[in-house]
Design a protein around this motif. Structure first.
Motif, short mmCIF file in Angstrom:
data_model
loop_
_atom_site.label_atom_id
_atom_site.label_comp_id
_atom_site.label_asym_id
_atom_site.label_seq_id
_atom_site.Cartn_x
_atom_site.Cartn_y
_atom_site.Cartn_z
N ASN A 110 0.83 -1.21 0.00
CA ASN A 110 0.00 0.00 0.00
C ASN A 110 0.86 1.25 0.00
O ASN A 110 0.55 2.23 -0.69
N GLU A 111 1.94 1.23 0.73
CA GLU A 111 2.84 2.38 0.80
C GLU A 111 3.74 2.44 -0.43
O GLU A 111 3.96 3.52 -0.99
N LYS A 136 2.20 3.84 -3.68
CA LYS A 136 1.93 5.28 -3.69
C LYS A 136 2.99 6.04 -4.48
O LYS A 136 2.73 7.14 -4.96
N ASP A 170 1.84 7.09 -7.90
CA ASP A 170 0.69 8.00 -7.93
C ASP A 170 -0.35 7.59 -8.97
O ASP A 170 -0.72 8.36 -9.85
N ASN A 171 -0.79 6.33 -8.86
CA ASN A 171 -1.82 5.81 -9.76
C ASN A 171 -2.94 5.24 -8.89
O ASN A 171 -2.84 4.12 -8.40
N PRO A 172 -4.03 6.00 -8.68
CA PRO A 172 -5.12 5.54 -7.84
C PRO A 172 -5.73 4.21 -8.28
O PRO A 172 -6.32 3.50 -7.49
N LYS A 201 -4.83 1.05 -6.16
CA LYS A 201 -5.18 0.94 -4.74
C LYS A 201 -5.76 -0.42 -4.38
O LYS A 201 -5.33 -1.05 -3.41
#
Length: 82
Positions: A53-54, A57, A60-62, A65
């Motif tokens: 999860n970290e 990030k 930066d691609n939602p 998630k």
């Protein structure tokens, strides 16, 4: 250099890696998920697993998630079984 007992393992699920790469080619910089296993001075062994999860990030691609959550859940099951 004598560093002691220390291993870095690359944990990779090819199906999930393909899904991640299809969504974000730059995620390849973070694959596979790293696991370290090392012996401490008192003889105990530590196993530490990177948190997807970290790590995910960074790109930066939602859209990653849910996939990161799935990978995290799998790695937590492995960790709990140790």
């Amino acid at each position: 250099v004598d560093f002691g007992k220390y291993k870095i393992l690359g944990a990779c699920n090819p199906k999930l890696a393909h899904q991640a790469l299809s969504s974000e080619p730059l995620i390849g910089l973070l694959l596979p998920c790293n696991v370290v296993v090392f012996e401490q001075a008192d003889g105990t062994v530590t196993v530490s697993i990177a948190n997807p999860n970290e790590m995910f990030k960074v790109v930066d691609n939602p859209g990653l998630k849910d996939l990161a959550g799935e990978v995290d859940a799998k790695l937590k099951r492995v960790s709990a079984a140790l």
